[in-house]
Scaffold this motif. Structure first.
Motif, PDB file in Angstrom:
ATOM      1  N   ASP A  74      -9.101  -0.605   1.625  1.00  0.00           N
ATOM      2  CA  ASP A  74      -8.209   0.009   0.635  1.00  0.00           C
ATOM      3  C   ASP A  74      -7.594  -1.056  -0.275  1.00  0.00           C
ATOM      4  O   ASP A  74      -7.770  -2.247  -0.072  1.00  0.00           O
ATOM      5  N   SER A  75      -6.860  -0.603  -1.267  1.00  0.00           N
ATOM      6  CA  SER A  75      -6.338  -1.512  -2.289  1.00  0.00           C
ATOM      7  C   SER A  75      -5.341  -2.522  -1.720  1.00  0.00           C
ATOM      8  O   SER A  75      -5.324  -3.684  -2.141  1.00  0.00           O
ATOM      9  N   LEU A  76      -4.539  -2.130  -0.765  1.00  0.00           N
ATOM     10  CA  LEU A  76      -3.594  -3.081  -0.164  1.00  0.00           C
ATOM     11  C   LEU A  76      -4.328  -4.163   0.629  1.00  0.00           C
ATOM     12  O   LEU A  76      -3.927  -5.326   0.629  1.00  0.00           O
ATOM     13  N   GLU A  77      -5.396  -3.764   1.290  1.00  0.00           N
ATOM     14  CA  GLU A  77      -6.195  -4.743   2.031  1.00  0.00           C
ATOM     15  C   GLU A  77      -6.903  -5.698   1.073  1.00  0.00           C
ATOM     16  O   GLU A  77      -7.021  -6.893   1.357  1.00  0.00           O
ATOM     17  N   ILE A  78      -7.334  -5.193  -0.079  1.00  0.00           N
ATOM     18  CA  ILE A  78      -7.953  -6.057  -1.088  1.00  0.00           C
ATOM     19  C   ILE A  78      -6.939  -7.074  -1.600  1.00  0.00           C
ATOM     20  O   ILE A  78      -7.264  -8.253  -1.787  1.00  0.00           O
TER      21      ILE A  78
ATOM     22  N   GLY B 171      -7.414 -10.946  -1.188  1.00  0.00           N
ATOM     23  CA  GLY B 171      -7.348 -11.822  -2.353  1.00  0.00           C
ATOM     24  C   GLY B 171      -6.387 -12.978  -2.150  1.00  0.00           C
ATOM     25  O   GLY B 171      -6.684 -14.120  -2.519  1.00  0.00           O
ATOM     26  N   ALA B 172      -5.241 -12.702  -1.558  1.00  0.00           N
ATOM     27  CA  ALA B 172      -4.256 -13.763  -1.296  1.00  0.00           C
ATOM     28  C   ALA B 172      -4.810 -14.782  -0.314  1.00  0.00           C
ATOM     29  O   ALA B 172      -4.672 -15.993  -0.508  1.00  0.00           O
ATOM     30  N   ARG B 173      -5.463 -14.311   0.716  1.00  0.00           N
ATOM     31  CA  ARG B 173      -6.043 -15.228   1.708  1.00  0.00           C
ATOM     32  C   ARG B 173      -7.192 -16.037   1.118  1.00  0.00           C
ATOM     33  O   ARG B 173      -7.318 -17.229   1.396  1.00  0.00           O
TER      34      ARG B 173
END
Length: 84
Positions: A39-43, A47-49
């Motif tokens: 989902d978008s929050l996981e993306i 992305g941050a990682r």
């Protein structure tokens, strides 16, 4: 430093909270959207990682994809992004 398939899978496992059995089923050709249902929050977290570890800008990369490319985005594509 380019990421291996397994390194990307580990990042995905961390952001999704899935276990090692789940990770064992993820191959380079696994699609992020339609196979893993990320989902978008996981993306955002992925992305941050990826930015912290590999210095890549996943949100900008994803923003440049058309709908079909986004649907077809694979784990191998994410690993290749780290080599760019």
């Amino acid at each position: 430093m380019a990421a291996s398939h397994q390194e990307i899978v580990e990042l995905l496992r961390q952001v999704t909270g899935e276990d090692d059995d789940w990770a064992a089923g993820v191959t380079p050709s696994t699609r992020v959207d339609t196979d893993l249902f990320i989902d978008s929050l996981e993306i955002v977290e992925l992305g941050a990682r990826m930015r912290d570890v590999y210095g890549v800008d996943l949100p900008s990369y994803i923003g440049g994809l058309d709908l079909q490319q986004l649907i077809d985005l694979t784990v191998a594509d994410l690993a290749e992004l780290t080599a760019a």
